[in-house]
Design an enzyme around this catalytic site. Sequence first.
Site, short mmCIF file in Angstrom:
data_model
loop_
_atom_site.label_atom_id
_atom_site.label_comp_id
_atom_site.label_asym_id
_atom_site.label_seq_id
_atom_site.Cartn_x
_atom_site.Cartn_y
_atom_site.Cartn_z
N GLY A 1 -7.06 -18.45 20.18
CA GLY A 1 -7.58 -18.41 21.54
C GLY A 1 -7.95 -19.79 22.08
O GLY A 1 -7.99 -19.99 23.29
N GLU B 1 -2.92 -16.43 14.36
CA GLU B 1 -3.45 -15.06 14.32
C GLU B 1 -2.74 -14.19 13.29
O GLU B 1 -3.32 -13.26 12.73
CB GLU B 1 -3.33 -14.40 15.70
N ALA C 1 -10.61 -17.29 19.16
CA ALA C 1 -11.59 -16.26 19.46
C ALA C 1 -12.48 -16.12 18.24
O ALA C 1 -12.04 -16.37 17.10
CB ALA C 1 -10.88 -14.95 19.77
N GLU D 1 -4.80 -21.09 23.37
CA GLU D 1 -4.48 -20.31 24.57
C GLU D 1 -5.35 -20.71 25.75
O GLU D 1 -4.89 -20.79 26.89
CB GLU D 1 -4.64 -18.81 24.25
N1 CAA Z 1 -14.23 -17.53 14.52
C1 CAA Z 1 -15.43 -17.55 13.96
N2 CAA Z 1 -15.87 -18.56 13.18
C2 CAA Z 1 -15.04 -19.60 12.98
C3 CAA Z 1 -13.75 -19.64 13.54
C4 CAA Z 1 -13.34 -18.55 14.34
N3 CAA Z 1 -12.14 -18.51 14.96
N4 CAA Z 1 -13.15 -20.78 13.12
C5 CAA Z 1 -14.04 -21.44 12.36
N5 CAA Z 1 -15.19 -20.73 12.26
C6 CAA Z 1 -16.40 -21.06 11.52
C7 CAA Z 1 -16.20 -20.88 10.02
O1 CAA Z 1 -16.36 -19.52 9.67
C8 CAA Z 1 -17.27 -21.77 9.47
O2 CAA Z 1 -18.52 -21.11 9.55
P1 CAA Z 1 -19.55 -21.14 8.31
O3 CAA Z 1 -19.89 -22.60 8.15
O4 CAA Z 1 -20.69 -20.31 8.79
O5 CAA Z 1 -18.82 -20.60 7.14
C9 CAA Z 1 -17.31 -22.93 10.44
O6 CAA Z 1 -16.68 -22.45 11.65
C10 CAA Z 1 -16.53 -24.15 9.98
O7 CAA Z 1 -15.21 -23.71 9.63
P2 CAA Z 1 -14.54 -24.03 8.21
O8 CAA Z 1 -15.57 -24.16 7.15
O9 CAA Z 1 -13.46 -23.02 8.00
O10 CAA Z 1 -13.94 -25.48 8.52
P3 CAA Z 1 -12.60 -26.14 7.92
O11 CAA Z 1 -12.62 -27.55 8.40
O12 CAA Z 1 -12.46 -25.87 6.47
O13 CAA Z 1 -11.40 -25.34 8.65
C11 CAA Z 1 -10.25 -24.34 10.52
C12 CAA Z 1 -11.25 -25.42 10.05
C13 CAA Z 1 -8.85 -24.67 10.02
C14 CAA Z 1 -10.29 -24.37 12.04
C15 CAA Z 1 -10.67 -22.95 9.98
O14 CAA Z 1 -12.04 -22.74 10.32
C16 CAA Z 1 -9.88 -21.79 10.53
O15 CAA Z 1 -8.78 -21.54 10.07
N6 CAA Z 1 -10.46 -21.07 11.51
C17 CAA Z 1 -9.84 -19.87 12.06
C18 CAA Z 1 -8.67 -20.20 12.98
C19 CAA Z 1 -8.05 -18.93 13.51
O16 CAA Z 1 -7.57 -18.10 12.77
N7 CAA Z 1 -8.05 -18.80 14.85
C20 CAA Z 1 -7.50 -17.63 15.51
C21 CAA Z 1 -8.59 -16.64 15.82
S1 CAA Z 1 -7.94 -15.11 16.41
C22 CAA Z 1 -7.67 -15.33 18.07
O17 CAA Z 1 -7.93 -16.40 18.61
C23 CAA Z 1 -7.11 -14.16 18.85
C24 CAA Z 1 -6.65 -14.45 20.22
O18 CAA Z 1 -5.50 -14.81 20.45
C25 CAA Z 1 -7.51 -14.24 21.38
#
Ligand code: CAA
Length: 257
Positions: free
Chosen positions: A108, A131, A64, A111
């Site tokens: 998400g 998460e 998400a 999911e």
């Molecule tokens: N939401 C918003 N933006 C996201 C995102 C997310 N879930 N995941 C990645 N992005 C964005 C980053 O902020 C980044 O944007 P900027 O370039 O503007 O800074 C861009 O995508 C590229 O990401 P990274 O620079 O972080 O890329 P990376 O290769 O270093 O890492 C990754 C990749 C491991 C996927 C890392 O981005 C990450 O950990 N993302 C978050 C994953 C996460 O925590 N997901 C769970 C979300 S909560 C949820 O989903 C709740 C639910 O159950 C419904």
Amino acid sequence: MTQVVLTEVHGKVGLIRINRPEAMNALNNNVVDGIGAAIDTFEADENIGCIVITGNEKAFAAGADIGFMKDFDYMHAYKTDFITRNWERVKTARKPVIAAVAGFALGGGCEMAMMCDMIFAADTAKFGQPEIRLGTMPGAGGTQRLPRAVGKAKAMDMCLTARMMDAAEAEKSGLVARVIPADHLLEETLKAATTIASFSLPVIMMIKESVNRAYESSLNEGLLFERRVFHSAFALEDQKEGMAAFVEKRKAVFKNR
Ligand code: CAA
């Protein structure tokens, strides 16, 4: 404005591409509403027999959208029915939906892939429910579908430590149906979807509905459901055609009725 969800039709297969590469395909309302609208269109199209949802080579979806939800409070989440309002359109699709996952399927994203009927994974795929790192928990089915797919031990491990599972482990654990070299993921998934879509649409839907009963009922109730649906399949012209074609050693021509 960029279209965050793209659709294509490949023969009898409807393809949905999540298209927010700048945000690792993070799922906000526009994306999820777009996926829902695409499913509505493909469900209404008698020519479509199977749906595929995919992302890009780096991410199916990294969860998400964190920026979108970070300031939500309880009342907002409750009143807007966050997740339930639009994410579950994938779950209610009656035609089979395959998730073709390359790269990250996190939170998400994992999911959403699990809401599909099966997952085909590129060898680059990484699944996770991270998460807990954000001070929250899976909210789109992760704590429920993951244990059903991979068992309690691995589900606990993934949800509590935030570790990722690679494609090989995901296949061994039962989360994914097939692992495919990344370069061929879409081609192979479309091939499987085309095979499915070549069969009788009511039968495809009956089988999907029956397999899903295995998750929602006791064995005896599920068997009863299956038996009733199986009996009803004798009412189909396509059953007469399929069996006659076998006996006459020719290819069946299904009419979806
Ligand atoms: N939401 C918003 N933006 C996201 C995102 C997310 N879930 N995941 C990645 N992005 C964005 C980053 O902020 C980044 O944007 P900027 O370039 O503007 O800074 C861009 O995508 C590229 O990401 P990274 O620079 O972080 O890329 P990376 O290769 O270093 O890492 C990754 C990749 C491991 C996927 C890392 O981005 C990450 O950990 N993302 C978050 C994953 C996460 O925590 N997901 C769970 C979300 S909560 C949820 O989903 C709740 C639910 O159950 C419904």
